[in-house]
Scaffold this motif. Structure first.
Motif: not given
Length: 310
Positions: A10-12, A74-81, A83-95
C-alpha cells in the motif's frame, strides 16, 4: 529480516500514485518520516530502488519500480476482493499496535478491546516484542503506536506518559529482605542479583547502579520474566523486576515477596509512543487518544494495579 506485507504494498502504490512522500503519507495515514523509513527498508529488502529521488522533483518510478507497483496494486485489489466480494472492505483502514513483551500480559488485551469497541471499521493487529524489534517496527512504519518503557527511543517519537513504576526486589518469604517495606540500590549490592537478559532492560538496570557509583553482583541473567521470578523464588538471588504479576507466586508455584526499590531515580515511565506528527484523520491519531484515556493514570483501574520493567 523484513517480510513484505499488504501494508508495505500500500505504501509503494501510494507513493507511485501521488509522487511525493508528504501526499502519500497523508493518503495512507502515517507520518512522512515513517513512510520514508519504510520505503528505504523495502528497497533494501528488494535489493534495488523503486523510485528515483531528485532534488526539487517528484519521486519517479524506476522501470523495476513501475512493474512492482503495478503488481502490488493488483495484489491489493485482489486482497480487497477476497476480504469483501462486494467491495465494501476495499478501503478498510488498518492499525498496528506494538507492546513491550513484559507489559503485554497486563496492558495489551485491554488496549485491543478498547480500540475494537471504539474503532469498529479499523482492522487492528498487534505484536508483542522486545525493545529493539519494537523500535524497529515504529521506525520502519510497521507499527503505528507502541506501549513501552521510555528506553531507546529517539527524539522523533512523541511520548504520552501512562504512569510511573518502580522496580521491586523479589525474594522468597524466608529471605532477610522479605519483611522490608523498601530497599535502596546501595543495599541491593550486598546480595547476588537476578536481572533480565533483555538488552535494553539490562543496560537500564546496570545504568541505575552505575549512576550511583555502585557495582552490583549478578548471579543470573534470565531470558524471561518468569524464569527471573522462578530463580528468585528458589533462592538463586534477589530478582529485580518492574513487571509485577499479581498473586505473589512464581510460575513453578513458589511464593514471592516484592520489596519496592526506594531510590527516586529508579522509577520509570510507561509511555504510549508514536511518530511526532500523526495525521489528524488517521486511525493512529484516534487510537492514541483512546489509549491515553483507557490506560493512563486516572483513566481506568488498570493504572491502579501493579504493572511494573523487567
Amino acid at each position: 529480516m523484513l517480510y513484505l506485507t499488504l501494508r508495505h504494498y500500500e505504501y509503494i502504490c501510494a507513493v507511485a500514485r501521488h509522487g511525493s512522500l508528504s501526499a502519500a503519507a497523508e493518503a495512507v495515514h502515517v507520518s512522512q518520516p515513517a513512510l520514508s523509513a519504510a520505503l528505504s527498508r523495502i528497497e533494501d529488502h528488494l535489493g534495488h530502488p523503486l523510485f528515483l529521488r531528485r532534488r526539487g522533483a517528484a519521486l519517479a518510478l524506476t522501470p523495476q519500480g513501475r512493474l512492482f507497483a503495478e503488481k502490488a496494486q493488483a495484489l491489493l485489489e485482489q486482497a480487497a476482493q477476497l476480504e469483501d466480494p462486494k467491495g465494501a472492505g476495499a478501503g478498510q483502514q488498518q492499525l498496528v499496535l506494538a507492546c513491550f513483551a513484559d507489559l503485554a500480559p497486563f496492558l495489551l488485551a485491554p488496549a485491543l478491546k478498547a480500540l475494537r469497541e471504539a474503532l469498529p471499521d479499523v482492522e487492528i493487529s498487534h505484536r508483542a516484542c522486545g525493545f529493539e524489534p519494537l523500535i524497529a517496527a515504529l521506525t520502519g512504519g510497521e507499527a503505528d503506536l507502541a506501549i513501552t518503557y521510555d528506553l531507546g527511543l529517539d527524539a522523533g517519537f512523541s511520548r504520552a506518559e501512562l504512569g510511573r513504576y518502580v522496580p521491586h526486589a523479589l525474594v522468597p518469604p524466608e529471605h532477610p529482605l522479605a519483611k522490608r517495606s523498601g530497599i535502596t540500590l546501595e543495599e541491593l549490592t550486598q546480595y547476588p542479583l537476578v536481572l533480565s537478559q533483555e538488552g535494553m532492560s539490562l543496560q537500564h538496570m546496570l545504568g541505575l547502579f552505575k549512576t550511583h557509583g555502585l557495582v552490583p553482583r549478578i548471579a543470573h541473567r534470565a531470558d524471561s520474566l518468569e524464569l527471573l521470578r522462578s530463580l528468585a523464588a528458589n533462592g538463586e538471588g534477589v530478582g529485580i523486576s518492574y513487571s509485577l504479576p499479581p498473586g505473589g507466586m512464581s510460575y513453578d508455584g513458589k511464593p514471592l515477596r516484592a520489596v519496592p526499590v526506594t531510590d527516586p531515580a529508579a522509577s520509570e515511565p510507561v509511555i504510549l509512543a508514536a511518530h511526532a506528527q500523526l495525521p489528524g484523520a488517521s486511525p493512529a491519531f484516534q487510537a492514541h487518544e483512546i489509549l491515553r484515556n483507557v490506560l493512563s493514570a486516572g483513566g481506568s483501574d488498570l493504572a491502579q494495579a501493579d504493572h511494573h520493567v523487567d
